[in-house]
Design an enzyme around this catalytic site. Structure first.
Site, mmCIF file in Angstrom:
data_model
loop_
_atom_site.group_PDB
_atom_site.id
_atom_site.type_symbol
_atom_site.label_atom_id
_atom_site.label_comp_id
_atom_site.label_asym_id
_atom_site.label_seq_id
_atom_site.Cartn_x
_atom_site.Cartn_y
_atom_site.Cartn_z
ATOM 1 N N GLY A 81 -15.196 0.961 16.685
ATOM 2 C CA GLY A 81 -14.249 1.904 16.107
ATOM 3 C C GLY A 81 -14.991 2.884 15.231
ATOM 4 C CD GLN A 86 -16.865 4.903 10.023
ATOM 5 O OE1 GLN A 86 -15.935 4.658 10.796
ATOM 6 N NE2 GLN A 86 -17.902 4.090 9.867
ATOM 7 C CB CYS A 132 -19.057 -0.821 8.190
ATOM 8 S SG CYS A 132 -18.462 0.856 7.884
ATOM 9 C CG LEU A 133 -20.351 2.095 13.522
ATOM 10 C CD1 LEU A 133 -19.904 3.114 14.552
ATOM 11 C CD2 LEU A 133 -21.419 1.174 14.089
ATOM 12 C CG HIS A 174 -13.421 -1.738 9.664
ATOM 13 N ND1 HIS A 174 -14.369 -2.561 9.090
ATOM 14 C CD2 HIS A 174 -14.030 -0.526 9.810
ATOM 15 C CE1 HIS A 174 -15.491 -1.875 8.902
ATOM 16 N NE2 HIS A 174 -15.314 -0.638 9.342
ATOM 17 C CD GLU A 175 -12.823 2.012 12.439
ATOM 18 O OE1 GLU A 175 -13.098 3.013 11.759
ATOM 19 O OE2 GLU A 175 -13.683 1.182 12.796
ATOM 20 C CG HIS A 178 -13.710 3.648 7.485
ATOM 21 N ND1 HIS A 178 -14.741 3.801 6.577
ATOM 22 C CD2 HIS A 178 -14.160 2.788 8.425
ATOM 23 C CE1 HIS A 178 -15.770 3.049 6.959
ATOM 24 N NE2 HIS A 178 -15.437 2.418 8.067
#
Length: 220
Positions: A81, A86, A132-133, A174-175, A178
């Site tokens: 995701g 991001q 997490c990216l 999670h997204e 963000h």
């Protein structure tokens, strides 16, 4: 969000695209072929630590290009995701390609998502590994509910209702975090947060090199 794999089960195995089962779907969504790679922001950058602005204009070429770019950037980083902030864009939008608790693949994007609040009497929290990216190379256990529903729109303004179980439920939470200005680090104890940042310091250069290699393999 960093990718993990779900568990197989005897269910309808068709891929869900924007929540709808389809009979066939490629390994790489068509958006990938239209996208350009964007740099992924890293913890500490201001845009990751404040709420994103709602999308107010739908069906624009700019929004379509952003979705395409986010898909490609997510695959280059080997994520499940990716939220707009991001890639340094202040908009409430994320893309995903993630498996649920039955190993069913879910692919799509959602604009201006809102998660249904779980009933406390029936809420089940699961501790599972999460990455997490924007925290490259780190992974720790984070408690999340095992089921969630995200309500929002597609890039053309059509209403969406996306249900998630297992790791896909985790991805949706999670997204959405963000877009509200939170990273999974904000849900950790001080000790676990310190450990995640230590892992990032040790591994981020290798992760960045892997992303460059992945981009090259995809022709970017």
């Amino acid at each position: 969000m960093s990718a993990l794999h779900g568990r197989p089960d005897a269910v309808d195995r068709r891929v869900r695209v924007q929540g709808v089962p389809v009979d066939s779907y490629p390994a790489l969504p068509p958006e990938v072929g239209r996208g350009s790679v964007r740099r992924i922001t890293v913890v500490g950058e201001e845009i990751l630590h404040r709420p994103c602005r709602p999308v107010t204009e739908f069906g624009t070429p700019e929004l379509a290009q952003l979705v395409d770019d986010m898909f490609l950037s997510m695959y280059v980083a080997e994520g499940a995701g990716l939220a707009a902030n991001q890639v340094d864009v202040d908009l409430r939008l994320f893309v995903y390609d993630c498996q649920d608790e039955n190993g069913v693949r879910h692919v799509g994007h959602i604009v201006n998502p809102v998660l249904d609040e779980p009933d406390p009497a029936h809420r089940v929290l699961i501790e599972d590994g999460e990455g997490c990216l924007s925290v490259p190379g780190a992974g720790v256990e984070v408690p999340r509910t095992d089921y969630t529903v995200a309500r929002g729109f597609d890039q053309d303004g059509n209403a969406l209702v996306i249900e998630g179980t297992g790791y896909f439920a985790r991805c949706l939470q999670h997204e959405t975090d963000h877009l509200n200005g939170f990273l999974y680090l904000d849900r950790l104890s001080k000790r676990d947060r310190k450990e995640a940042l230590r892992q990032m310091a040790d591994r981020q250069e290798r992760v960045f090199a892997e992303r460059v290699s992945k981009a090259a393999s995809l022709g970017h």
